[in-house]
Design an enzyme around this catalytic site. Structure first.
Site, PDB file in Angstrom:
ATOM      1  N   ASN A  92       0.885  -1.165   0.000  1.00  0.00           N
ATOM      2  CA  ASN A  92       0.000   0.000   0.000  1.00  0.00           C
ATOM      3  C   ASN A  92       0.919   1.210   0.000  1.00  0.00           C
ATOM      4  O   ASN A  92       1.529   1.520   1.015  1.00  0.00           O
ATOM      5  CB  ASN A  92      -0.903  -0.018   1.240  1.00  0.00           C
ATOM      6  CG  ASN A  92      -1.699   1.272   1.368  1.00  0.00           C
ATOM      7  OD1 ASN A  92      -1.770   2.079   0.435  1.00  0.00           O
ATOM      8  ND2 ASN A  92      -2.301   1.478   2.534  1.00  0.00           N
ATOM      9  N   TRP A  93       1.022   1.821  -1.164  1.00  0.00           N
ATOM     10  CA  TRP A  93       1.971   2.929  -1.291  1.00  0.00           C
ATOM     11  C   TRP A  93       1.502   4.209  -0.598  1.00  0.00           C
ATOM     12  O   TRP A  93       2.268   5.146  -0.443  1.00  0.00           O
ATOM     13  CB  TRP A  93       2.226   3.212  -2.780  1.00  0.00           C
ATOM     14  CG  TRP A  93       3.159   2.233  -3.426  1.00  0.00           C
ATOM     15  CD1 TRP A  93       3.771   1.157  -2.834  1.00  0.00           C
ATOM     16  CD2 TRP A  93       3.602   2.256  -4.793  1.00  0.00           C
ATOM     17  NE1 TRP A  93       4.559   0.504  -3.751  1.00  0.00           N
ATOM     18  CE2 TRP A  93       4.479   1.166  -4.955  1.00  0.00           C
ATOM     19  CE3 TRP A  93       3.346   3.075  -5.886  1.00  0.00           C
ATOM     20  CZ2 TRP A  93       5.107   0.876  -6.173  1.00  0.00           C
ATOM     21  CZ3 TRP A  93       3.953   2.802  -7.096  1.00  0.00           C
ATOM     22  CH2 TRP A  93       4.829   1.716  -7.239  1.00  0.00           C
ATOM     23  N   LYS A  94       0.210   4.272  -0.259  1.00  0.00           N
ATOM     24  CA  LYS A  94      -0.352   5.489   0.366  1.00  0.00           C
ATOM     25  C   LYS A  94      -0.102   6.688  -0.565  1.00  0.00           C
ATOM     26  O   LYS A  94      -0.144   6.531  -1.782  1.00  0.00           O
ATOM     27  CB  LYS A  94       0.208   5.679   1.774  1.00  0.00           C
ATOM     28  CG  LYS A  94       0.064   4.398   2.610  1.00  0.00           C
ATOM     29  CD  LYS A  94       0.352   4.559   4.061  1.00  0.00           C
ATOM     30  CE  LYS A  94       0.158   3.208   4.766  1.00  0.00           C
ATOM     31  NZ  LYS A  94       0.288   3.295   6.219  1.00  0.00           N
ATOM     32  N   HIS A 102      -9.177   1.757   4.934  1.00  0.00           N
ATOM     33  CA  HIS A 102      -7.906   1.885   5.645  1.00  0.00           C
ATOM     34  C   HIS A 102      -8.081   2.833   6.834  1.00  0.00           C
ATOM     35  O   HIS A 102      -8.841   3.795   6.757  1.00  0.00           O
ATOM     36  CB  HIS A 102      -6.821   2.409   4.696  1.00  0.00           C
ATOM     37  CG  HIS A 102      -5.452   2.282   5.283  1.00  0.00           C
ATOM     38  ND1 HIS A 102      -4.964   3.191   6.189  1.00  0.00           N
ATOM     39  CD2 HIS A 102      -4.491   1.346   5.136  1.00  0.00           C
ATOM     40  CE1 HIS A 102      -3.755   2.802   6.564  1.00  0.00           C
ATOM     41  NE2 HIS A 102      -3.444   1.689   5.933  1.00  0.00           N
ATOM     42  N   GLU A 148      -6.334   5.135   7.886  1.00  0.00           N
ATOM     43  CA  GLU A 148      -6.050   6.548   7.581  1.00  0.00           C
ATOM     44  C   GLU A 148      -7.274   7.215   6.952  1.00  0.00           C
ATOM     45  O   GLU A 148      -7.537   8.401   7.185  1.00  0.00           O
ATOM     46  CB  GLU A 148      -4.814   6.641   6.674  1.00  0.00           C
ATOM     47  CG  GLU A 148      -3.538   6.323   7.457  1.00  0.00           C
ATOM     48  CD  GLU A 148      -2.449   5.657   6.648  1.00  0.00           C
ATOM     49  OE1 GLU A 148      -2.485   5.693   5.404  1.00  0.00           O
ATOM     50  OE2 GLU A 148      -1.544   5.074   7.277  1.00  0.00           O
ATOM     51  N   GLU A 170      -5.231  -4.549  10.623  1.00  0.00           N
ATOM     52  CA  GLU A 170      -4.168  -3.560  10.806  1.00  0.00           C
ATOM     53  C   GLU A 170      -4.398  -2.811  12.119  1.00  0.00           C
ATOM     54  O   GLU A 170      -5.174  -1.844  12.157  1.00  0.00           O
ATOM     55  CB  GLU A 170      -4.183  -2.549   9.655  1.00  0.00           C
ATOM     56  CG  GLU A 170      -3.920  -3.171   8.300  1.00  0.00           C
ATOM     57  CD  GLU A 170      -3.275  -2.177   7.342  1.00  0.00           C
ATOM     58  OE1 GLU A 170      -2.217  -2.512   6.806  1.00  0.00           O
ATOM     59  OE2 GLU A 170      -3.806  -1.062   7.163  1.00  0.00           O
ATOM     60  N   GLY A 214       2.847   2.454  10.632  1.00  0.00           N
ATOM     61  CA  GLY A 214       3.808   3.535  10.437  1.00  0.00           C
ATOM     62  C   GLY A 214       4.549   3.932  11.697  1.00  0.00           C
ATOM     63  O   GLY A 214       5.217   4.959  11.747  1.00  0.00           O
ATOM     64  N   SER A 241       3.661  -2.095  10.148  1.00  0.00           N
ATOM     65  CA  SER A 241       5.111  -2.211  10.315  1.00  0.00           C
ATOM     66  C   SER A 241       5.630  -3.607   9.965  1.00  0.00           C
ATOM     67  O   SER A 241       6.617  -4.079  10.543  1.00  0.00           O
ATOM     68  CB  SER A 241       5.540  -1.798  11.726  1.00  0.00           C
ATOM     69  OG  SER A 241       5.184  -0.444  11.982  1.00  0.00           O
ATOM     70  N   GLY A 258       3.002  -1.073   4.131  1.00  0.00           N
ATOM     71  CA  GLY A 258       3.150   0.336   3.787  1.00  0.00           C
ATOM     72  C   GLY A 258       4.594   0.663   3.460  1.00  0.00           C
ATOM     73  O   GLY A 258       5.080   0.447   2.341  1.00  0.00           O
ATOM     74  N   GLY A 259       5.308   1.175   4.448  1.00  0.00           N
ATOM     75  CA  GLY A 259       6.667   1.687   4.250  1.00  0.00           C
ATOM     76  C   GLY A 259       7.590   0.742   3.501  1.00  0.00           C
ATOM     77  O   GLY A 259       8.293   1.154   2.562  1.00  0.00           O
TER      78      GLY A 259
HETATM   79  P1  13P Z   1       3.343   0.420   7.515  1.00  0.00           P
HETATM   80  O1  13P Z   1       3.771  -0.892   6.933  1.00  0.00           O
HETATM   81  O2  13P Z   1       4.081   1.599   6.984  1.00  0.00           O
HETATM   82  O3  13P Z   1       3.255   0.372   9.006  1.00  0.00           O
HETATM   83  O4  13P Z   1       1.833   0.645   6.991  1.00  0.00           O
HETATM   84  C1  13P Z   1       0.933  -0.397   7.161  1.00  0.00           C
HETATM   85  C2  13P Z   1      -0.300  -0.040   6.433  1.00  0.00           C
HETATM   86  O5  13P Z   1      -1.023   0.845   6.822  1.00  0.00           O
HETATM   87  C3  13P Z   1      -0.599  -0.770   5.199  1.00  0.00           C
HETATM   88  O6  13P Z   1      -1.880  -0.479   4.749  1.00  0.00           O
END
Ligand code: 13P
Length: 251
Positions: free
Chosen positions: A9-11, A95, A97, A167, A173, A213, A234-235
């Protein structure tokens, strides 16, 4: 009987050009890793570049959101049919966010899920508790409620195209990963909710990912747990070698 699904998930990261470059770097690293489905969920503006760059590879492209109406006066929104025509196969829905910053509710998550499934997309539906909710002892109640709300009016047949990502909000994050046992437990609550709605057979066939994470160092342990069928990353999905190492851990 379940297949691992490793999804990035590149956000709000990567321009179309940088998306293309990152995918070119990733392609050889994940090629032939056929024990799992490999997905990159990318910003809407990057979709054409990502579809072009992944053509002929084992990487599938997803979007990060979808609107629940088919068309109309919804400035700035993107419909499921638009995504399908662009070549998108997956979409992240609900998500944390989006719940936190964009007024997403359990009802709109449900409507988006139905719109995605009705258009033939695979829905990656996100659920997860905050640290406060966990400390108050509501993790199981909340995960089951969010899961059931998201899947209201989904048919048993459509469940084949549903992936649920657990999640924990406190692990996103932050560099704080749930322990493998916490991930397994949370995913287990999600699967139990699916069983209560659709029965054991569908629950056993449903892919439940962990996200928060997840990285090249902890993926193998997380993925070794019986209820962890993949990751939403994500990251670490922004770094080719790290994402590829997670795909390796799912082999
Ligand atoms: P991180 O892997 O950066 O913690 O993000 C997880 C996430 O929200 C994937 O949707």
């Amino acid at each position: 009987m379940r297949r691992y699904v490793i999804a990035g998930n590149w956000k709000m990261n990567m321009t179309p050009n940088s998306a293309k470059a990152l995918i070119e770097e990733m392609k050889p690293l994940v090629a032939g890793k056929d024990n799992c489905d490999v997905v990159l969920c990318v910003p809407a503006i990057d979709i054409p570049a990502a579809i072009e760059a992944t053509a002929g590879s084992n990487i599938k492209i997803g979007a990060e959101n979808v609107h629940f109406k088919a068309s109309g006066a919804y400035t700035g929104e993107i419909s499921a049919d638009m995504l399908v025509e662009a070549g998108v196969e997956y979409v992240v829905i609900g998500h944390s966010e989006r719940r936190q910053y964009f007024a997403e509710t359990d009802q709109t998550v449900n409507l988006r899920t139905l719109a995605a499934l009705n258009a033939g997309l695979k829905a990656i539906v996100c659920v997860g508790e905050t640290l406060e909710q966990r400390e108050l002892g509501y993790t199981e109640t909340l995960l089951k409620f969010q899961t059931k709300m998201a899947l209201t009016n989904v048919t048993a047949e459509q469940m084949k195209n549903v992936i649920i990502a657990y999640e924990p909000v406190w692990a996103i994050g932050t560099g704080v990963t749930a322990t493998a046992d916490q991930a397994d437990e949370g995913n287990g609550y999600v699967r139990a909710a699916v069983a209560e709605m659709f029965g054991d057979e569908i629950a056993e066939a449903t892919v439940v990912q962990y996200g928060g994470s997840m990285n090249d160092k902890n993926a193998a342990e997380l993925l070794s747990k019986p209820n962890v069928d993949g990751g939403l990353i994500g990251g670490a999905s922004l770094v080719a070698a790290k994402f590829a190492a997670i795909v390796d851990a799912a082999q």
